[in-house]
Motif scaffolding. Structure first.
Motif, mmCIF file in Angstrom:
data_model
loop_
_atom_site.group_PDB
_atom_site.id
_atom_site.type_symbol
_atom_site.label_atom_id
_atom_site.label_comp_id
_atom_site.label_asym_id
_atom_site.label_seq_id
_atom_site.Cartn_x
_atom_site.Cartn_y
_atom_site.Cartn_z
ATOM 1 N N VAL A 160 0.888 -1.181 0.037
ATOM 2 C CA VAL A 160 -0.201 0.001 -0.197
ATOM 3 C C VAL A 160 0.759 1.349 -0.070
ATOM 4 C CG1 VAL A 160 -1.978 1.195 1.100
ATOM 5 C CG2 VAL A 160 -1.477 -1.440 1.280
ATOM 6 N N LYS A 161 0.895 1.991 -1.055
ATOM 7 C CA LYS A 161 1.912 2.950 -1.121
ATOM 8 C C LYS A 161 1.332 4.308 -0.564
ATOM 9 C CE LYS A 161 2.037 2.453 -5.709
ATOM 10 N NZ LYS A 161 2.415 2.466 -7.153
ATOM 11 N N SER A 162 0.016 4.607 -0.728
ATOM 12 C CA SER A 162 -0.699 5.726 -0.382
ATOM 13 C C SER A 162 -1.168 5.465 0.961
ATOM 14 C CB SER A 162 -1.950 6.096 -1.266
ATOM 15 O OG SER A 162 -1.445 6.170 -2.513
ATOM 16 N N PRO A 163 -1.199 6.732 1.637
ATOM 17 C CA PRO A 163 -1.234 8.267 1.252
ATOM 18 C C PRO A 163 0.634 8.416 1.004
ATOM 19 C CG PRO A 163 -1.588 8.190 3.715
ATOM 20 C CD PRO A 163 -1.850 6.569 3.097
ATOM 21 N N PHE A 164 1.372 7.936 1.846
ATOM 22 C CA PHE A 164 2.689 7.980 1.788
ATOM 23 C C PHE A 164 3.469 7.034 2.805
ATOM 24 C CE2 PHE A 164 6.831 10.148 1.829
ATOM 25 C CZ PHE A 164 7.220 10.307 0.419
ATOM 26 N N ASN A 165 2.964 6.002 2.473
ATOM 27 C CA ASN A 165 3.760 4.867 3.407
ATOM 28 C C ASN A 165 5.132 4.487 3.121
ATOM 29 O OD1 ASN A 165 1.120 4.926 4.486
ATOM 30 N ND2 ASN A 165 0.399 3.319 2.819
ATOM 31 N N LEU A 166 6.002 5.318 3.782
ATOM 32 C CA LEU A 166 7.455 5.059 3.237
ATOM 33 C C LEU A 166 8.194 3.874 3.737
ATOM 34 C CD1 LEU A 166 9.259 6.935 1.404
ATOM 35 C CD2 LEU A 166 10.077 8.331 3.605
#
Length: 313
Positions: free
Chosen positions: A32-38
């Motif tokens: 899960v990339k969003s919202p900004f899952n670094l």
């Protein structure tokens, strides 16, 4: 160091998880990339989870599933072991419906990432949304923020025309004038502002969104060694981000297709964390009461039964 602070909690978690059971040699996890899952972005791009699982002879299959509800369904069906990033409201909703998933680590408290945004030259405040079209994903933290923002003005969800749309479609509807406001997150908030949109409300002062790593109880019970490897990789990702900030932000920018200034803003808004604390449990209880009161949940759950000891500071 994060790894040292986590050691005691991790041991407590694993001691309660049972012994490993021989099964397949694959760990299925959502990406899960969003919202900004670094942490997730770094963990995948650096192959950190693969490295931790290699001694166990276990490979990794990443599944791109953004929706918390869909991740919960996949874990219930046995096709997903770990929800790489889920919001705690989705986890509570799933548990309320009898889905046995638990939180094993923290990710972030992204209060600045989620927003209600009005169209360019549109309404100027939440009160002015009465009778207007608001587009966004139902059953999410954004839905909760909308209900809370309306309630603060003495209104309810019935005072607006709330149309179910995922975030990209809601953003497109806002841009085309088919929606008066949209529930947006991360880079879509920035893009809407750049196009002249007005932020009517963020989570600040309304809700404390919390993102977490979750796992099915069967995975936790049957594979404590894989859980341990997952948490090591998760913490190593955070350690790497702290030591290589610019490179990590650039990696996130590339993955999210945004420029570096936007990525830095998203980093600042995200408030990353590896573990939860007592205040987070209090916030989960407040979220639970809110969701029950507003018909977003049917059954009461106890956050302390959802959050594993290894997920706490």
């Amino acid at each position: 160091m994060i790894l040292k602070r986590a050691a005691a909690a991790l041991l407590a978690c694993l001691l309660g998880a049972g012994s490993a059971v021989a099964a397949d040699d694959v760990l299925n996890i959502s990406y899960v990339k969003s919202p900004f899952n670094l942490q997730s972005i770094v963990m995948k791009k650096q192959g950190l989870l693969e490295k931790e699982l290699e001694p166990l002879g276990v490979s990794v299959v990443w599944h791109e599933i953004d929706s918390g509800a869909q991740q919960a369904q996949a874990m219930a069906a046995g096709s997903l072991d770990v929800g790489g990033v889920m919001n705690t409201t989705s986890i509570q909703m799933a548990r309320g419906e009898g889905n046995p998933i638990k939180i094993v680590a923290g990710v972030s408290r992204p209060t600045g990432v989620f927003a209600i945004v009005a169209a360019k030259n549109g309404v100027g405040d939440i009160k002015s949304l009465k009778g207007k079209i608001v587009a966004g994903p139902k059953g999410t933290v954004l839905h909760q923020i909308l209900v809370a923002a309306l309630a603060r003005e003495g209104m309810s969800i019935d005072d607006v025309q709330f149309i179910q749309m995922d975030i990209p479609k809601a953003f497109a509807a806002l841009e085309s004038g088919r929606a008066d406001a949209a529930l947006l997150a991360a880079n879509t908030v920035v893009k809407a502002q750049e196009a002249g949109g007005r932020i009517l409300a963020t989570a600040d002062g309304l809700v404390v969104p919390m993102l977490a790593v979750a796992a099915s109880e069967s995975f936790i019970t049957e594979h404590p060694d894989r859980l341990e490897a997952l948490l090591r990789a998760h913490d190593k990702a955070a350690e790497w981000i702290a030591a290589h900030h610019d490179e990590a932000v650039a990696m996130g920018a590339e993955e999210q297709c945004v420029d570096i200034p936007t990525a830095e803003k998203l980093f600042e808004w995200s408030h990353f964390t590896q573990r939860f604390n007592e205040s987070d449990l209090d916030n989960m209880n407040r979220d639970l009461a809110f969701m029950l009161e507003n018909g977003m949940m049917r059954n009461r759950v106890d956050p302390r039964d959802i959050v594993m000891p290894c997920a706490m500071e």
